[in-house]
Design a protein around this motif. Structure first.
Motif, short mmCIF file in Angstrom:
data_model
loop_
_atom_site.label_atom_id
_atom_site.label_comp_id
_atom_site.label_asym_id
_atom_site.label_seq_id
_atom_site.Cartn_x
_atom_site.Cartn_y
_atom_site.Cartn_z
N ALA A 16 0.86 -1.18 0.00
CA ALA A 16 0.00 0.00 0.00
C ALA A 16 0.90 1.22 0.00
O ALA A 16 2.08 1.13 0.34
CB ALA A 16 -0.90 0.02 1.24
N SER A 17 0.36 2.33 -0.41
CA SER A 17 1.12 3.58 -0.44
C SER A 17 0.17 4.71 -0.06
O SER A 17 -0.97 4.73 -0.49
CB SER A 17 1.68 3.78 -1.85
N VAL A 18 0.64 5.64 0.76
CA VAL A 18 -0.21 6.74 1.19
C VAL A 18 0.61 8.03 1.26
O VAL A 18 1.80 8.00 1.58
CB VAL A 18 -0.84 6.42 2.58
N SER A 19 -0.03 9.11 0.91
CA SER A 19 0.58 10.42 1.10
C SER A 19 0.01 11.03 2.36
O SER A 19 -1.21 11.05 2.54
CB SER A 19 0.29 11.32 -0.11
N MET A 20 0.88 11.51 3.22
CA MET A 20 0.38 12.08 4.47
C MET A 20 1.33 13.14 5.01
O MET A 20 2.52 13.14 4.73
CB MET A 20 0.18 11.00 5.52
N VAL A 21 0.74 14.01 5.80
CA VAL A 21 1.55 15.00 6.51
C VAL A 21 2.15 14.33 7.73
O VAL A 21 1.43 13.72 8.53
CB VAL A 21 0.70 16.21 6.93
N LEU A 22 3.46 14.42 7.83
CA LEU A 22 4.16 13.98 9.04
C LEU A 22 4.48 15.27 9.80
O LEU A 22 5.09 16.19 9.24
CB LEU A 22 5.45 13.27 8.65
N GLN A 23 4.00 15.36 11.03
CA GLN A 23 4.18 16.61 11.78
C GLN A 23 4.48 16.31 13.23
O GLN A 23 3.80 15.50 13.87
CB GLN A 23 2.92 17.48 11.69
N CYS A 24 5.46 16.99 13.77
CA CYS A 24 5.79 16.87 15.19
C CYS A 24 4.69 17.54 16.02
O CYS A 24 4.18 18.60 15.65
CB CYS A 24 7.14 17.53 15.45
N SER A 25 4.37 16.93 17.15
CA SER A 25 3.36 17.49 18.05
C SER A 25 3.68 18.93 18.43
O SER A 25 2.79 19.74 18.65
CB SER A 25 3.31 16.67 19.35
N GLY A 26 4.97 19.23 18.52
CA GLY A 26 5.40 20.56 18.97
C GLY A 26 5.63 21.54 17.83
O GLY A 26 6.19 22.64 18.07
N ASN A 27 5.24 21.19 16.61
CA ASN A 27 5.42 22.14 15.52
C ASN A 27 4.66 23.43 15.83
O ASN A 27 3.47 23.39 16.16
CB ASN A 27 4.90 21.55 14.20
#
Lengths: 400, 400
Positions: A125-136
């Motif tokens: 499977a392949s997915v595009s997603m935002v990876l974001q730190c909780s503290g951004n």
């Protein structure tokens, strides 16, 4: 039991009710990009492939993408993608023979260990997603919240591929009855003489997050590098970075959340001054957010027509529109989306064309997802988590 | 006037009618990946950022992606993306000050030159598209067609962003009456003492290709490197690579096609042994094609369940389905699409799960776009262009 969704917004309502407008107003948290780019610490060896001219090195375990580096192609290249590690990564040798990496599965009908080579045969499977730190966005808070002072760049939009978690779990006979959490553990080496619970990276999320989760060995089309969790990373689309366990070595379905500090007291949203505790909301699903990436406020603009663009995303609710203001939020203009729609976990790019006379401007963006609108102000909280207030994320530009 | 669409298929019909099944049958053009990977020439300096372990260096101007390197994330990273240059690129200094690069526009109401800095103020767009060399698959032909012996890897799926051509042309007052072609010129330095027409990179395409064209300064989210046409490249989604002019320095709308050799006799589809001439079909829009990327045939497989996956694309007609065969085309199974749909110019990823007993297998894929189906056989032609026959693209695997 904790609120399933949306945890942060439930918290927002509670806290705003208690503090009656006590969240920061104005541009107190505003800081020009030039400040954020100061520092110039060296890249740590495990992230030496990063482009030092387009990132901000906060520490050996914290590297941020510069606001001006995001570009307009929708995907954040690994050369600039942010890095955040809670514990030093395992030895780089683990990625040299990625297929041999083992993951234990528990809390399923037939618990066992599987190698990456075995996982690769089970599905794709392949997915595009935002990876974001909780503290951004922590760098916009006024109370010097502990941790890296991220502005906008502890986030990136990424492509992940691997095996769907539910295909693996189906092979193992399904989740055992009574399990409410998916609890996953990173493969970092815990230094001797320390209580493992205080430093281990082990996170619990609601068990049904497995529906969309992937065990990923590839980032943006390439073998997953150690810096981003290679050889294998748990990917939970829509969830803050900390839940996307790097070097994942164990996935267990459990009746309760783990007692590891990173879960029980870490990554908990609470008022300033309070200690973390299990009853507080956990940093799970991301909230609705947008920010302008161009202009980045790092250099003066020339008068005339210019393009303003940026990115908008949420924890999974499709972004339906973005408004842009040139006057700090007094008036708003509807921006246009551009580029491919990479799905509900990805960010969408927006653009507005505007004509600028000489002067000073405060450029802001405000995303909507159906009836939900990105809020103006941050919610003050001890660790500076989950900042999605549009005002602090504004960009100040001078046109001359 | 030439056929507008689909040029190659019109040619296919004509040639097949004339040769009555004379196109190569069987696996004459089949070659294991191990052969394709032989060579080991060094990377040229302008492409030194490529990952030498995952590309095939044919020459200083021809670098191919290994079949096994494509991965499953939908996008081809710049580290492995193929390179093909007809003339040596300009000095690398042109990308150091990309904003200063100038492009002349002609055949419009108000001809003038514009810098990249000016273009950046005029609009922004982003598109995902397959970039593919006209000769991709040449290595499967049996007649030793002149040029790099590409197998599958002179193609990649890429994200481009820049200004829409039509926004620029609108600013310049629109295309002048009577213009039938958009003729664009590359900024390569022509060696002295040579008739420029014999070597210059100048291509004409039907003028309305401008509707979807972009003048791009960014590839996969990063500033466009020299090797891929930086500082500015003309991008015409759905058209073969040669039309996507690198270092573009002039865009002119013209009543006739350019007389440059690369247009008048180069990139023309004709029977083996014939010279190129303007009446032959030009390599414009791409045809319907797919190929398997895993397994790549470079190592034996173990018995049991395995994932077969690959990519399918066309010149702009959405791919509606892909069938996969495990027995060289005798029986077919419908594959599943996976990953984000990046639009009609991008490739779609497909996967099929299958169980393998010990033995030998020939794995094939066959794409469909509505009623159109990818053909079995190549169309023999002098330069080995436009190969989309599924048989030659098959992968032979041994399961033991």
């Amino acid at each position: 039991m904790e609120h399933k969704k949306p945890v942060v917004d439930a918290y927002r309502r509670r806290l705003l009710a208690a503090s009656a407008g006590g969240a920061a107003a104005g541009l107190a948290g505003f800081s020009p990009a030039s400040l954020a780019q100061a520092g110039g610490k060296p890249l740590p060896p495990f992230a030496s492939f990063k482009d030092a001219s387009r990132v901000i090195v906060h520490s050996a375990s914290g590297i941020e993408t510069q606001r001006s580096a995001f570009g307009t192609s929708g995907i954040t290249d690994k050369d600039i993608l942010f890095v955040r590690n809670n514990v030093a990564p395992p030895n780089a040798s683990v990625t040299a023979n990625a297929d041999a990496w083992q993951v234990e599965f528990d809390g399923v009908s037939n618990p066992r260990a599987l190698s990456v080579a075995e996982l690769k045969r089970m599905g794709i499977a392949s997915v595009s997603m935002v990876l974001q730190c909780s503290g951004n966005g922590r760098g916009f808070f006024g109370h010097k919240a502990s941790g890296s002072q991220w502005k906008v760049g502890a986030a990136g939009n990424t492509l992940w591929s691997g095996v769907p978690m539910k295909a693996v779990i189906a092979q193992l006979g399904g989740v055992r009855q009574g399990m409410r959490y998916m609890t996953s553990t990173g493969g970092e080496t815990i230094p001797p003489g320390i209580d493992p619970k205080t430093v281990m990276v082990e996170r619990s999320v609601p068990w049904n997050a497995m529906e969309e989760a992937i065990l990923a060995w590839e980032l943006n089309g390439e073998p997953l590098p150690l810096a981003h969790g290679g050889p294998l990373r748990l990917i939970i689309p829509g969830y803050y970075g900390v839940n996307n366990i790097k070097y994942v070595k164990r996935v267990a379905f459990t009746p309760e959340q783990t007692g590891a500090s990173i879960q029980s007291s870490g990554y908990r949203v609470r008022p300033i001054g309070q200690k973390g505790a299990p009853a507080q909301p956990s940093m799970w699903e991301m909230n609705l957010k947008s920010f302008i990436t161009h202009p980045a406020g790092d250099q003066p603009m020339r008068p005339g027509v210019a393009q303003i663009y940026g990115v908008a995303f949420s924890g999974g609710s499709p972004v339906t529109g973005v408004d842009v203001s040139l006057d700090g939020g007094r008036t708003w203009h509807r921006a246009q989306f551009f580029g491919p729609d990479l799905g509900r976990y990805a960010w969408r790019q927006f653009a507005l064309q505007a004509r600028f006379e000489p002067g000073s401007y405060v450029l802001s963006s405000r995303a909507a997802a159906g009836a939900e609108v990105q809020p103006e102000l941050r919610v003050e909280n001890e660790r500076g988590y989950a900042h999605n207030g549009w005002r602090d994320h504004s960009v100040k530009v001078t046109v001359a």
